[in-house]
Design an enzyme around this catalytic site. Structure first.
Site, short mmCIF file in Angstrom:
data_model
loop_
_atom_site.label_atom_id
_atom_site.label_comp_id
_atom_site.label_asym_id
_atom_site.label_seq_id
_atom_site.Cartn_x
_atom_site.Cartn_y
_atom_site.Cartn_z
N GLU A 138 -14.56 -7.27 -29.28
CA GLU A 138 -14.49 -5.82 -29.44
C GLU A 138 -13.75 -5.22 -28.24
O GLU A 138 -13.99 -5.61 -27.09
CB GLU A 138 -15.89 -5.23 -29.58
CG GLU A 138 -16.53 -5.62 -30.90
CD GLU A 138 -17.85 -4.93 -31.16
OE1 GLU A 138 -18.16 -4.69 -32.33
OE2 GLU A 138 -18.58 -4.65 -30.19
N CYS B 74 -10.89 -0.42 -22.58
CA CYS B 74 -11.88 -1.40 -22.11
C CYS B 74 -11.63 -2.72 -22.83
O CYS B 74 -11.84 -2.82 -24.04
CB CYS B 74 -13.29 -0.87 -22.39
SG CYS B 74 -14.62 -1.98 -21.89
N CYS C 120 -20.62 -14.28 -23.75
CA CYS C 120 -20.84 -14.23 -22.30
C CYS C 120 -21.94 -15.22 -21.92
O CYS C 120 -22.89 -15.43 -22.70
CB CYS C 120 -21.24 -12.82 -21.87
SG CYS C 120 -21.35 -12.59 -20.08
N CYS D 146 -27.35 -11.02 -18.87
CA CYS D 146 -27.97 -9.84 -18.27
C CYS D 146 -28.89 -9.21 -19.29
O CYS D 146 -28.49 -8.98 -20.45
CB CYS D 146 -26.89 -8.86 -17.81
SG CYS D 146 -25.79 -9.53 -16.54
N CYS E 120 -27.86 -5.99 -21.42
CA CYS E 120 -26.52 -5.94 -22.00
C CYS E 120 -26.49 -6.63 -23.37
O CYS E 120 -26.94 -7.77 -23.51
CB CYS E 120 -25.52 -6.62 -21.06
SG CYS E 120 -23.82 -6.60 -21.67
N CYS F 115 -21.04 1.69 -22.99
CA CYS F 115 -21.26 0.64 -22.00
C CYS F 115 -22.50 -0.18 -22.32
O CYS F 115 -23.58 0.37 -22.54
CB CYS F 115 -21.39 1.27 -20.62
SG CYS F 115 -21.63 0.09 -19.29
#
Length: 378
Positions: free
Chosen positions: A108, A121, A128, A132, A135, A360
């Site tokens: 994305e 962005c 990933c 975290c 996230c 975010c």
């Protein structure tokens, strides 16, 4: 649009192998030389690809017909394929982009327009590895690194959709800034991110100024100084806590690179950076009852004092299954005032695109194992 065309698996494999997009100027020189064409054709081809954004060899007016045909027989210019294109109520745009006709190879990318700039962005990895806890991307396992072509291709797609291509005389770029704040940890894909930045900033091609690009890292300390010395772009650090134990709890990477090590690397960055890029942005997601106390604010100010710094406070953007909720607006404002009262510049980021899960911490691309089509979790 040309970058959205479907291809068969066999053709896709050929295209992945022979994609001319993503090649550096040096690579193009070698390719043209290998075709026994005049050396000045390298510059023409490079300009058609990167300055003019042309994806079809037959549209390259000053390239001889026989060279066009030879290029077309062997290469394609492929940015990736847009599977989904959503527009938020606030004009933020989220694109789901697939590469290599692989259902798992999708990311994305988000374009955030504002009055004085347009910020893209971009993602650097598919999934990933950092996990975290706050996230959404961290819930998607790492599949692979993106290539330079796939990283720069996100920019080209956004630039075409936004009207930056085809270029017009005295045109002001709508996509003016790039932040590596999408999916993945950019410094865990340093080689390909570096090559993509070289393409994006090459004055012979796309020509973005290095100071218009920012790399955001969760804290891969050994590579942070190289952002200044080699890439010459800006730095943002996903900090989120100034307490070492708490940061290790919500960001496991802190167990490898604890705060003292991270802050030393930030100091090295400042020494090496150019005046335009010296200031570090410290990103801090506001989690209710977790990292938003008065003591947390004082610890934060104490930790980064002495560095040219900007604290960007980010109200937590919820996503399906998240265990956290955002601090109240009043708490965020008090936290900001405390940090600023201790001499640190701070601001609160206004959520953009949260209605389409483009804000975010909300990005995630995924796929159904029983389906051939990827999808965004929207």
């Amino acid at each position: 649009m040309r970058y959205c065309v479907r291809h068969s698996s066999t053709e896709s494999e050929k295209r992945q192998q022979n994609n001319l997009f993503g090649k550096s100027y040096k690579d193009i020189v070698q390719i043209i030389d290998g075709m026994d064409a005049s050396s000045f054709r390298s510059k023409q081809l490079y300009e058609w690809m990167y300055t003019k954004g042309t994806t079809m060899f037959q549209d390259m007016g000053n390239i001889p017909k026989d060279l066009k045909q030879r290029l077309e027989d062997k290469y394609v210019i492929d940015y990736g394929r847009v599977l989904d294109n959503q527009l938020s109520e606030d004009e933020t745009r989220k694109m789901l982009i697939q590469f290599d006709n692989d259902p798992r190879a999708s990311v994305e990318t988000v374009f955030i327009p504002s009055t004085y700039r347009g910020t893209l962005c971009v993602s650097s990895q598919i999934g990933c590895s950092l996990s975290c806890r706050f996230c959404h991307t961290g819930t998607q396992k790492l599949y692979r690194n993106l290539t330079p072509a796939e990283i720069a291709g996100q920019y080209m797609i956004a630039a075409w959709i936004s009207g930056d291509y085809p270029q017009k005389e005295n045109q002001v770029r709508k996509v003016s800034n790039i932040v590596f704040m999408g999916q993945g940890e950019p410094l865990y894909n340093f080689r390909n991110v570096s090559a993509a930045i070289e393409l994006l900033t090459d004055p012979k091609g796309i020509g973005l100024a290095p100071w218009r690009i920012t790399i955001s890292t969760s804290g891969v300390a050994p590579l942070i100084p190289r952002i200044a010395s080699e890439l010459r772009v800006g730095l943002a650090v996903s900090l989120h806590s100034a307490d070492n134990d708490l940061r290790s709890e919500i960001m496991p990477i802190n167990k490898t690179y604890p705060l003292p090590v991270l802050m030393q690397s930030c100091a090295e960055f400042v020494k090496l950076a150019s005046p335009k890029n010296r200031r570090i942005t410290f990103e801090y997601v506001m989690l209710d009852g977790v990292n938003d106390s008065e003591l947390d604010a004082k610890r934060l100010a104490r930790l980064i004092k002495g560095l040219p710094a900007h604290v960007n406070l980010i109200p937590f953007n919820p996503w399906p299954g998240s265990a956290y909720k955002s601090s109240s607006p009043e708490r965020v404002e008090e936290f900001c005032k405390t940090v600023e009262g201790l001499g640190i510049y701070a601001s609160v980021r206004q959520p953009r695109g949260d209605d389409i899960l483009a804000a975010c911490g909300q990005l995630k691309s995924d796929y159904d194992k029983d389906s051939t089509e990827p999808h965004g979790t929207v």
